[in-house]
Scaffold this active site. Structure first.
Site, PDB file in Angstrom:
ATOM      1  N   HIS A 120     -27.766  21.712   0.683  1.00 26.00           N
ATOM      2  CA  HIS A 120     -27.613  22.244  -0.410  1.00 26.00           C
ATOM      3  C   HIS A 120     -26.618  23.453  -1.345  1.00 26.00           C
ATOM      4  CE1 HIS A 120     -30.014  22.100  -4.651  1.00 26.00           C
ATOM      5  NE2 HIS A 120     -30.040  23.412  -4.415  1.00 26.00           N
ATOM      6  N   ASP A 142      -3.492  -9.557   2.364  1.00 23.87           N
ATOM      7  CA  ASP A 142      -3.983 -10.450   0.501  1.00 23.87           C
ATOM      8  C   ASP A 142      -3.579 -11.272   1.295  1.00 23.87           C
ATOM      9  OD1 ASP A 142      -4.526  -7.913   0.484  1.00 23.87           O
ATOM     10  OD2 ASP A 142      -3.377  -7.605  -0.956  1.00 23.87           O
ATOM     11  N   CYS A 183       1.045  -1.039   0.301  1.00 21.24           N
ATOM     12  CA  CYS A 183       0.416   0.121  -0.148  1.00 21.24           C
ATOM     13  C   CYS A 183       0.793   1.221   0.192  1.00 21.24           C
ATOM     14  CB  CYS A 183      -0.763   0.100   1.097  1.00 21.24           C
ATOM     15  SG  CYS A 183      -2.026   1.638   1.374  1.00 21.24           S
ATOM     16  N   GLY A 190      -8.940  -5.754 -17.086  1.00 23.79           N
ATOM     17  CA  GLY A 190     -10.321  -4.976 -16.626  1.00 23.79           C
ATOM     18  C   GLY A 190     -10.871  -4.603 -14.931  1.00 23.79           C
ATOM     19  N   GLU A 221      -7.610   2.138 -13.344  1.00 27.25           N
ATOM     20  CA  GLU A 221      -6.502   3.136 -12.298  1.00 27.25           C
ATOM     21  C   GLU A 221      -5.330   3.471 -12.933  1.00 27.25           C
ATOM     22  OE1 GLU A 221      -8.277   2.315  -7.886  1.00 27.25           O
ATOM     23  OE2 GLU A 221      -6.606   2.315  -8.680  1.00 27.25           O
TER      24      GLU A 221
END
Ligand code: NDP
Length: 461
Positions: free
Chosen positions: A436, A303, A42, A176, A182
């Site tokens: 909003h 992982d 990471c 894909g 990315e």
């Protein structure tokens, strides 16, 4: 029986570092071995450098948007890979040092070398030193996998991208999934002539059907050459570049080919067979909900266990392990509701919980969704559409899933994940007053279901 350590951790990535630091904080004597750089995938070759590259790659689109708001002549200028790379390297060095300092401050002994398991309570370091430990935690992560075609050694993997001396002019990205979408987006943004080749008909298999469709269209809209239902059959050297022959026999030359064809658990050479640690059919370390293997003294997180392969999941698994073993606070992670995002541009893909495909199979659900052109990009002259979708259980009214395609969708899903994790109902969303004007207000203003999937609904192809 006395041991050198209460805990020995193999792997200095997200999961291993968290487990080591928290365990040491509870007073455990902890050792950790890392064969490469502290921080793991990471920090060193994944999420962190990738996100910084995402930021770098958005400048031309932002300049274009600025022109749409009247900033005549706004331009991103030209991108200097050298300047970016020097800053990136410095930042990764800073983070690596911070990880090391954090562990040392907690009292963890770090061994900068490879370790393998030689018994239920023993590891051997690359220099031959043997260390005994009451508990061993494997947090060795994953490694990119290649498709197994002739000449694939001529290609790069995602790790290599952060080490390049210069940006290639023309690139083929294979796959894909998360990484290919990315990286194709990043490279395109940095001005690289980018082709993405994927064997399926829409990218991001396993994601919500609308997210897949919208992202596949967006990749092409921003100028990536998208080749679907196609894949490379072989790679050959062609001058300084690579000639790719595709499955249909056509060939094309690229400066570089990047394989993003999945990752596999990094179990090779860990000594698992010798220790009798059981694996799953796809080669991951088999663990129970407590991250415990079939050998009671050996645990695994992240992982290498191939559960949900995301950094925050590895961190939570490592933390829960430490709390349980050394903190007198037994708990474990629920892997069912994990939010995630794919950092594409201009719109990101973000998801938590049930997809509509799953909703169709399950039945008894209402779908609330909306597609619209956000005021900012619309004003600047873009047709790009945002999509937001809530999947609601008809009987309990609980929001089972939220799917978003839009700018900063990763940020939005983080907040939507809180009520959904708490078990919020559609009516809880409804009585939340909108902010909003924002994009996210649409999540609390969708009043009528767009469609229902009955319990007996047939599968939609
Ligand atoms: P993914 O599993 O997401 O995607 C792999 C892609 O490669 C799929 O499209 C797959 O096709 C294709 N593929 C697999 N084998 C072959 C083959 N032999 N020939 C051609 N195509 C093939 O893996 P990634 O490598 O993109 O990422 C690995 C993991 O890293 C992710 O699953 C995710 O857990 C994590 N990650 C998360 C990120 C984030 O959170 N933003 C970013 C990057 C990575 P098919 O779909 O047909 O199987």
């Amino acid at each position: 029986m006395s041991f050198d350590y209460d805990l020995f951790v193999i792997g200095g990535g997200s999961g291993g570092v968290r487990a080591a630091r928290i365990s040491a904080g509870y007073g455990a004597k902890v050792g950790l071995a890392e064969e490469s750089r502290m921080g793991g995938t990471c920090v060193i070759r994944g999420c962190v450098p990738k996100k910084l590259m995402v930021f770098a790659s958005t400048a031309p689109a932002e300049a274009e948007q600025a022109r749409g708001f009247g900033w005549e002549g706004a331009t991103a200028g030209s991108f200097s890979w050298d300047a970016f790379k020097a800053k990136l390297d410095a930042e990764l060095n800073r983070l690596e040092a911070a990880y090391t300092r954090g562990l040392e401050a907690a009292g963890v002994n770090i061994f900068h070398q490879r370790a393998r398991i030689v018994g239920p309570h023993e590891v051997e370091l690359a220099d031959g030193m043997r260390i005994s430990a009451r508990h061993i935690l494997i947090a060795a992560g994953g490694r990119p996998q290649l498709p197994g075609i002739p000449g694939e050694d001529l290609g790069l993997i995602s790790d290599d991208l952060f080490l390049l001396d210069r940006l290639p002019g023309k690139v083929l990205v294979v796959g894909g999934g998360f990484i290919s979408c990315e990286f194709a987006t990043i490279l395109n943004g940095l001005g690289v002539n980018t082709t993405l080749v994927y064997r399926g008909d829409k990218v991001l298999r396993g994601f919500d059907m609308d997210l897949r469709e919208l992202l596949t269209m967006q990749l092409a809209d921003i100028g990536i050459h998208v080749r679907l239902k196609q894949q490379p059959a072989r790679l050959d050297k062609a001058g300084d570049g690579v000639r790719v022959t595709f499955a249909d026999g056509q060939s094309e030359d690229f400066d570089a080919v990047i394989f993003a064809t999945g990752r596999t658990p990094y179990t090779k050479g860990l000594g698992l067979e010798a220790a009798g640690v059981g694996l799953t059919p796809n080669g991951a370390i088999a663990v129970d909900e407590w991250s415990q293997t079939n050998i009671p003294s050996i645990f695994a997180v992240g992982d290498v266990t191939d559960r949900v392969n995301l950094t925050p999941v590895a961190i939570r698994e490592g933390h829960a392990f430490a709390d349980t073993l050394f903190g007198n606070n037994p708990h474990h992670l629920n892997h069912d509701l994990v939010a995630g995002a794919v950092y594409t541009r201009p719109h990101e893909v973000a998801t938590i919980g049930m997809t509509e495909d799953e909703a169709i199979r399950r039945g008894g659900v209402e779908i609330y969704d909306t597609r619209f052109r956000p005021m900012k990009s619309l004003f600047a002259g873009s047709d790009a559409r945002v999509m937001m979708k809530l999947i609601v259980d008809e009987a309990t009214r609980k929001v089972l899933g939220c799917q978003i395609f839009g700018p900063e969708a990763g940020e939005l899903i983080q907040l939507a994940a809180i009520p959904i994790t708490m078990g919020a109902t559609k009516e809880d969303f409804d009585r939340t007053v909108a902010v909003h004007p924002t994009l996210a207000e649409e999540l609390v203003t969708m009043r009528q279901p767009t469609r229902r999937h009955e319990a007996t609904a047939p599968d939609r192809a």
